[in-house]
Design a protein around this motif. Structure first.
Motif, mmCIF file in Angstrom:
data_model
loop_
_atom_site.group_PDB
_atom_site.id
_atom_site.type_symbol
_atom_site.label_atom_id
_atom_site.label_comp_id
_atom_site.label_asym_id
_atom_site.label_seq_id
_atom_site.Cartn_x
_atom_site.Cartn_y
_atom_site.Cartn_z
ATOM 1 N N LYS A 181 -16.712 0.176 -4.575
ATOM 2 C CA LYS A 181 -16.848 1.303 -3.643
ATOM 3 C C LYS A 181 -16.893 0.821 -2.192
ATOM 4 O O LYS A 181 -17.434 -0.243 -1.887
ATOM 5 N N ALA A 182 -16.326 1.668 -1.317
ATOM 6 C CA ALA A 182 -16.294 1.331 0.107
ATOM 7 C C ALA A 182 -16.533 2.571 0.957
ATOM 8 O O ALA A 182 -16.313 3.700 0.520
ATOM 9 N N ILE A 183 -16.993 2.326 2.177
ATOM 10 C CA ILE A 183 -17.206 3.367 3.190
ATOM 11 C C ILE A 183 -16.325 3.038 4.394
ATOM 12 O O ILE A 183 -16.166 1.873 4.758
ATOM 13 N N ILE A 184 -15.780 4.081 5.010
ATOM 14 C CA ILE A 184 -15.027 3.924 6.251
ATOM 15 C C ILE A 184 -15.869 4.456 7.407
ATOM 16 O O ILE A 184 -16.483 5.513 7.300
ATOM 17 N N ILE A 185 -15.887 3.709 8.509
ATOM 18 C CA ILE A 185 -16.521 4.180 9.743
ATOM 19 C C ILE A 185 -15.437 4.411 10.799
ATOM 20 O O ILE A 185 -14.672 3.495 11.107
ATOM 21 N N SER A 186 -15.385 5.620 11.341
ATOM 22 C CA SER A 186 -14.472 5.942 12.440
ATOM 23 C C SER A 186 -15.300 6.586 13.547
ATOM 24 O O SER A 186 -15.926 7.623 13.319
ATOM 25 N N ARG A 187 -15.291 5.986 14.718
ATOM 26 C CA ARG A 187 -16.125 6.502 15.810
ATOM 27 C C ARG A 187 -15.380 6.454 17.136
ATOM 28 O O ARG A 187 -14.637 5.523 17.416
ATOM 29 N N CYS A 188 -15.576 7.495 17.943
ATOM 30 C CA CYS A 188 -15.117 7.510 19.328
ATOM 31 C C CYS A 188 -16.281 7.950 20.205
ATOM 32 O O CYS A 188 -17.135 8.717 19.772
ATOM 33 N N SER A 189 -16.292 7.479 21.427
ATOM 34 C CA SER A 189 -17.389 7.833 22.325
ATOM 35 C C SER A 189 -17.201 9.204 22.960
ATOM 36 O O SER A 189 -18.163 9.885 23.281
ATOM 37 N N THR A 190 -15.958 9.599 23.185
ATOM 38 C CA THR A 190 -15.703 10.848 23.887
ATOM 39 C C THR A 190 -15.568 12.011 22.922
ATOM 40 O O THR A 190 -15.523 11.829 21.714
ATOM 41 N N ASN A 191 -15.484 13.230 23.468
ATOM 42 C CA ASN A 191 -15.439 14.405 22.589
ATOM 43 C C ASN A 191 -14.066 14.588 21.958
ATOM 44 O O ASN A 191 -13.108 13.885 22.271
ATOM 45 N N GLU A 192 -13.969 15.579 21.073
ATOM 46 C CA GLU A 192 -12.785 15.756 20.236
ATOM 47 C C GLU A 192 -11.521 16.093 21.004
ATOM 48 O O GLU A 192 -10.417 15.966 20.488
ATOM 49 N N ARG A 193 -11.631 16.514 22.271
ATOM 50 C CA ARG A 193 -10.440 16.866 23.032
ATOM 51 C C ARG A 193 -9.773 15.655 23.667
ATOM 52 O O ARG A 193 -8.656 15.722 24.130
ATOM 53 N N LYS A 194 -10.492 14.514 23.730
ATOM 54 C CA LYS A 194 -9.975 13.353 24.431
ATOM 55 C C LYS A 194 -9.426 12.277 23.504
ATOM 56 O O LYS A 194 -8.497 11.574 23.837
ATOM 57 N N GLN A 195 -10.021 12.104 22.341
ATOM 58 C CA GLN A 195 -9.553 11.103 21.400
ATOM 59 C C GLN A 195 -9.595 11.667 19.984
ATOM 60 O O GLN A 195 -10.348 12.580 19.694
ATOM 61 N N ASP A 196 -8.791 11.095 19.130
ATOM 62 C CA ASP A 196 -8.681 11.598 17.766
ATOM 63 C C ASP A 196 -9.101 10.505 16.795
ATOM 64 O O ASP A 196 -8.407 9.505 16.636
ATOM 65 N N ILE A 197 -10.247 10.693 16.165
ATOM 66 C CA ILE A 197 -10.740 9.667 15.245
ATOM 67 C C ILE A 197 -9.981 9.644 13.924
ATOM 68 O O ILE A 197 -10.115 8.697 13.156
ATOM 69 N N THR A 198 -9.175 10.674 13.662
ATOM 70 C CA THR A 198 -8.438 10.686 12.392
ATOM 71 C C THR A 198 -7.447 9.525 12.321
ATOM 72 O O THR A 198 -7.127 9.060 11.229
ATOM 73 N N ARG A 199 -6.969 9.052 13.476
ATOM 74 C CA ARG A 199 -6.052 7.904 13.476
ATOM 75 C C ARG A 199 -6.726 6.692 12.848
ATOM 76 O O ARG A 199 -6.116 5.968 12.048
ATOM 77 N N GLN A 200 -7.989 6.456 13.212
ATOM 78 C CA GLN A 200 -8.720 5.324 12.645
ATOM 79 C C GLN A 200 -8.849 5.459 11.131
ATOM 80 O O GLN A 200 -8.575 4.521 10.384
ATOM 81 N N SER A 201 -9.255 6.649 10.680
ATOM 82 C CA SER A 201 -9.453 6.878 9.250
ATOM 83 C C SER A 201 -8.158 6.701 8.471
ATOM 84 O O SER A 201 -8.134 6.069 7.404
ATOM 85 N N GLU A 202 -7.072 7.268 8.997
ATOM 86 C CA GLU A 202 -5.772 7.182 8.314
ATOM 87 C C GLU A 202 -5.303 5.732 8.195
ATOM 88 O O GLU A 202 -4.794 5.312 7.151
ATOM 89 N N GLU A 203 -5.496 4.969 9.266
ATOM 90 C CA GLU A 203 -5.073 3.569 9.262
ATOM 91 C C GLU A 203 -5.879 2.751 8.252
ATOM 92 O O GLU A 203 -5.326 1.940 7.505
ATOM 93 N N LEU A 204 -7.175 2.999 8.211
ATOM 94 C CA LEU A 204 -8.028 2.257 7.284
ATOM 95 C C LEU A 204 -7.752 2.645 5.834
ATOM 96 O O LEU A 204 -7.759 1.791 4.938
#
Length: 208
Positions: A3-26
């Motif tokens: 089993k594994a966990i993915i961590i995707s984090r951005c400092s800014t709000n949802e209008r400035k960066q998209d954390i889904t890119r991190q999740s999809e890549e991982l």
């Protein structure tokens, strides 16, 4: 598969960066290697996310997770002390941290600590912290220059959204507020920032 966990984090709000890119890549890189049972995707400063990291570790221990995966070391923390403590707790519980951009594993296949990698990550953590200080310094310098040249900070006139428009745009938050969900749970469920959740929550509770 372990089993594994993915961590995707951005400092800014949802209008400035998209954390889904991190999740999809991982998921693309590790979905065939590990059973990814949970994604912790959220928006928060890497210097103020100790509580989230505690929650991640608690989840890992509760569900027998053997691997925690992040795109970069700064996605876990930008504070040297916080990352070191997180790493120490993972080591103590035989949880392997994978830093994708360097392809580093903190534990060997036999479960022993990978000393060389952990030394490299300590150095990388220092750079992540230094990078943040440099970014802040540049932003402060830019703001001072802007004000010196006659600029003003703050919201432009007319930029504040009407209440109805705000509630319509964040109808998902409205729904969970009416279900008496906590701010933290709503952030997890919607992937939206603490500021946005609290702003909408205040309006909903005031009009209730």
């Amino acid at each position: 598969m372990e089993k594994a966990i993915i961590i995707s984090r951005c400092s800014t709000n949802e209008r400035k960066q998209d954390i889904t890119r991190q999740s999809e890549e991982l998921r693309l890189n590790y979905g065939n290697v590990y059973q990814i049972i949970k994604e912790f995707s959220y928006y928060k400063s890497g210097t103020k996310n100790d509580a989230v990291n505690d929650e991640i570790l608690e989840y890992a221990l509760s569900y027998g997770v053997k691997h925690i995966i992040a795109l970069e070391i700064s996605r876990i923390s930008r504070k040297i002390s916080s990352f070191a403590l997180f790493l120490e707790k993972c080591n103590a519980n035989s949880i392997n941290i994978i830093i994708d951009n360097y392809k580093l594993h903190t534990l060997l296949e036999n479960g022993e600590i990978n000393g060389m990698v952990q030394t490299m990550l300590s150095i990388a953590s220092t750079f992540a912290s230094a990078e943040l200080r440099l970014i802040k310094s540049r932003l402060d310098s830019g703001r001072k220059k802007y004000i010196k040249n006659g600029g003003t900070l703050g919201r432009a006139v007319g930029s504040v959204k009407p209440t109805d428009q705000l509630l319509n745009e964040h109808s998902d938050i409205v729904k969970y507020v009416r279900q008496n969900q906590s701010v933290r749970n709503i952030m997890k469920l919607t992937g939206k920032s603490s500021g946005t959740v609290q702003k909408v929550r205040k309006i909903v509770l005031k009009s209730a």
